[in-house]
Design a protein around this motif. Structure first.
Motif, PDB file in Angstrom:
ATOM      1  N   ALA A 192       0.814  -1.217   0.000  1.00  0.00           N
ATOM      2  CA  ALA A 192       0.000   0.000   0.000  1.00  0.00           C
ATOM      3  C   ALA A 192       0.847   1.266   0.000  1.00  0.00           C
ATOM      4  O   ALA A 192       0.635   2.172  -0.816  1.00  0.00           O
ATOM      5  CB  ALA A 192      -0.954  -0.013   1.197  1.00  0.00           C
ATOM      6  N   TYR A 193       1.815   1.349   0.913  1.00  0.00           N
ATOM      7  CA  TYR A 193       2.643   2.557   0.967  1.00  0.00           C
ATOM      8  C   TYR A 193       3.483   2.709  -0.296  1.00  0.00           C
ATOM      9  O   TYR A 193       3.714   3.818  -0.783  1.00  0.00           O
ATOM     10  CB  TYR A 193       3.563   2.546   2.188  1.00  0.00           C
ATOM     11  N   ARG A 194       3.949   1.590  -0.831  1.00  0.00           N
ATOM     12  CA  ARG A 194       4.785   1.646  -2.041  1.00  0.00           C
ATOM     13  C   ARG A 194       3.958   2.059  -3.254  1.00  0.00           C
ATOM     14  O   ARG A 194       4.408   2.868  -4.083  1.00  0.00           O
ATOM     15  CB  ARG A 194       5.437   0.271  -2.272  1.00  0.00           C
ATOM     16  N   TRP A 195       2.745   1.515  -3.374  1.00  0.00           N
ATOM     17  CA  TRP A 195       1.910   1.843  -4.528  1.00  0.00           C
ATOM     18  C   TRP A 195       1.359   3.263  -4.481  1.00  0.00           C
ATOM     19  O   TRP A 195       1.357   3.972  -5.472  1.00  0.00           O
ATOM     20  CB  TRP A 195       0.747   0.854  -4.626  1.00  0.00           C
ATOM     21  N   PHE A 196       0.857   3.660  -3.313  1.00  0.00           N
ATOM     22  CA  PHE A 196       0.136   4.928  -3.219  1.00  0.00           C
ATOM     23  C   PHE A 196       0.940   6.050  -2.571  1.00  0.00           C
ATOM     24  O   PHE A 196       0.506   7.199  -2.571  1.00  0.00           O
ATOM     25  CB  PHE A 196      -1.177   4.711  -2.439  1.00  0.00           C
ATOM     26  N   GLY A 197       2.129   5.712  -2.012  1.00  0.00           N
ATOM     27  CA  GLY A 197       2.939   6.711  -1.338  1.00  0.00           C
ATOM     28  C   GLY A 197       3.332   7.895  -2.195  1.00  0.00           C
ATOM     29  O   GLY A 197       3.412   9.024  -1.689  1.00  0.00           O
ATOM     30  N   PRO A 198       3.592   7.707  -3.507  1.00  0.00           N
ATOM     31  CA  PRO A 198       3.942   8.876  -4.319  1.00  0.00           C
ATOM     32  C   PRO A 198       2.817   9.910  -4.434  1.00  0.00           C
ATOM     33  O   PRO A 198       3.081  11.051  -4.814  1.00  0.00           O
ATOM     34  CB  PRO A 198       4.251   8.260  -5.691  1.00  0.00           C
ATOM     35  N   VAL A 199       1.585   9.512  -4.096  1.00  0.00           N
ATOM     36  CA  VAL A 199       0.439  10.412  -4.264  1.00  0.00           C
ATOM     37  C   VAL A 199      -0.146  10.851  -2.925  1.00  0.00           C
ATOM     38  O   VAL A 199      -0.506  12.019  -2.742  1.00  0.00           O
ATOM     39  CB  VAL A 199      -0.660   9.738  -5.117  1.00  0.00           C
ATOM     40  N   PHE A 200      -0.236   9.909  -1.963  1.00  0.00           N
ATOM     41  CA  PHE A 200      -0.929  10.189  -0.704  1.00  0.00           C
ATOM     42  C   PHE A 200       0.027  10.037   0.477  1.00  0.00           C
ATOM     43  O   PHE A 200       1.019   9.299   0.419  1.00  0.00           O
ATOM     44  CB  PHE A 200      -2.118   9.240  -0.517  1.00  0.00           C
ATOM     45  N   SER A 201      -0.307  10.697   1.591  1.00  0.00           N
ATOM     46  CA  SER A 201       0.462  10.552   2.818  1.00  0.00           C
ATOM     47  C   SER A 201       0.187   9.186   3.440  1.00  0.00           C
ATOM     48  O   SER A 201      -0.846   8.555   3.174  1.00  0.00           O
ATOM     49  CB  SER A 201       0.080  11.656   3.814  1.00  0.00           C
ATOM     50  N   THR A 202       1.122   8.746   4.290  1.00  0.00           N
ATOM     51  CA  THR A 202       0.940   7.466   4.980  1.00  0.00           C
ATOM     52  C   THR A 202      -0.328   7.487   5.826  1.00  0.00           C
ATOM     53  O   THR A 202      -1.072   6.493   5.871  1.00  0.00           O
ATOM     54  CB  THR A 202       2.161   7.174   5.873  1.00  0.00           C
TER      55      THR A 202
END
Length: 392
Positions: free
Chosen positions: A124-134
């Motif tokens: 989750a953090y790897r996929w969406f981290g570039p766009v959303f905060s943890t």
């Protein structure tokens, strides 16, 4: 004690969990305990693994994305094995379905959830981290956090191998979290194995002479390891300082890594070194180990580098980050190729100027614990929890 490990990640074909299980089987009887491993298999079978150790497989479907692994699908069959074995402690080595199955078992054994995986960081953090905060990602995955909180309420302890994951779990409301760092083959790794001739040979393979800096990397060639990012970071740093990288590994990302390397003569990809003594000499002979994955639950290779007196250049999140403590390496902003490149260049320049990361790494090499120490401390924790339960 009789310890039963419900281990969905176990596969005879290999992997880090199998290595961990093999060590547990070898050492448990020496520590005075009996161990039973329950794993998915093609059929019901019992494999004797020496005094006080067995592997029991139960018929299970294959995992679609990696068919060397299976998954538990028959809860009644799993409960029947637990009833028949009557363990003192049940460990579950997966955060997915199997701990739910064990939570519904009616037995009285002490229960331990061992976090051999960090799915949020790995996916989750790897996929969406570039766009959303943890924090926002955690809110979107609140159902998974509810699952972990439920498990925390039904298990006596949740075991983590690094403080970063443990703190995230505590902040997320998971009860009973404890930190037990893993161990290594402490007798195998040592700064005394440094071999300048081997170092020059590896640098020569990268088209560099002995005045350049040698970085070593090792691990599965999987997406969460971020090897293409590491390759890009080394290539960028090499425009500022003479540095080469040798990467040892195998896996499904080999082609992607080869594409990232392109025609760069200073980066080489090799098969894993399976001889442990040879690998230990390679680690000790490197100027630094570099790693790209911020989702490690422990990062065995970074611990082995630390025990070899070799500085580490690692992400600032996850299990790898802890092996840079006490001045034994450098941390960079996780998932940032620019930060990784800057860290590599800063390390190389520091080494050239005669500063102290290398000597500090050698000084702390002896503080990495052995496999025996890890299991002795973990099993002693279980015994303490058992005494507390009995007293209550």
């Amino acid at each position: 004690m009789k310890i039963l490990d419900v281990c969905a990640f176990y596969s005879p074909q290999g992997g880090g969990v199998r290595t961990y299980i093999d060590q547990k089987i070898r050492l448990a009887s020496q520590l005075g305990h009996e161990v039973v491993i329950v794993a998915p298999g093609d059929e019901y079978a019992v494999l004797d693994r020496g005094p006080g150790a067995r592997i029991v497989t139960t018929p299970s479907p294959r995992f679609p994305l990696d068919r060397k692994y299976g998954y538990f699908a028959d809860e009644q069959a799993l409960h029947a094995i637990l009833d028949a074995e009557a363990p003192d402690v049940v460990e579950v080595s997966s955060p997915w379905r199997s701990p739910l199955m064990v939570s519904r078992w009616q037995g009285t054994a002490l229960r331990s959830l061992v976090m051999h995986a960090d799915p949020l960081a790995a996916y989750a953090y790897r996929w969406f981290g570039p766009v959303f905060s943890t924090r926002r990602i955690d809110r979107q995955f609140n159902r998974y956090w509810d699952h972990l909180r439920y498990l925390g309420g039904h298990y006596d302890v949740t075991v983590c191998a690094n403080r970063s994951l443990a703190e995230r779990l505590r902040q997320g409301g998971v009860r009973g979290v404890a930190v037990h760092p893993l161990g290594i083959e402490a007798e195998t790794f040592s700064p005394n194995l440094r071999d300048e001739a081997l170092r020059r040979t590896l640098l020569s393979a990268c088209g560099l002479d002995g005045n350049a800096r040698l970085l070593v990397a090792a691990g599965r060639l999987a997406p969460e390891k971020r090897w293409p990012m590491v390759v890009e970071a080394v290539a960028a740093a090499s425009r500022r300082v003479p540095v080469g990288l040798v990467l040892f590994g195998e896996g499904r990302e080999r082609r992607a890594i080869q594409r990232a390397i392109g025609g760069n003569p200073h980066v080489r990809l090799f098969e894993p070194i399976r001889d442990r003594k040879a690998f230990a000499a390679t680690l000790a002979s490197a100027d630094a180990l570099i790693h790209g994955c911020e989702a490690e639950t422990f990062c065995m290779v970074a611990a082995e580098a630390r025990a070899s007196g070799t500085p580490v250049i690692v992400p600032d999140r996850g299990g790898a980050a802890e092996h840079a403590r006490d001045g034994a390496g450098m941390r960079y902003e996780a998932a940032s190729v620019h930060a990784a490149s800057d860290a590599i260049a800063a390390f190389c320049l520091e080494r050239r100027s005669g500063l102290s990361i290398g000597s500090t790494a050698s000084h702390v090499a002896g503080d990495v614990i052995s496999h025996t120490d890890h299991f002795a401390r973990l099993f002693a924790h279980y015994e303490m929890l058992g005494r507390m339960r009995a007293a209550a």
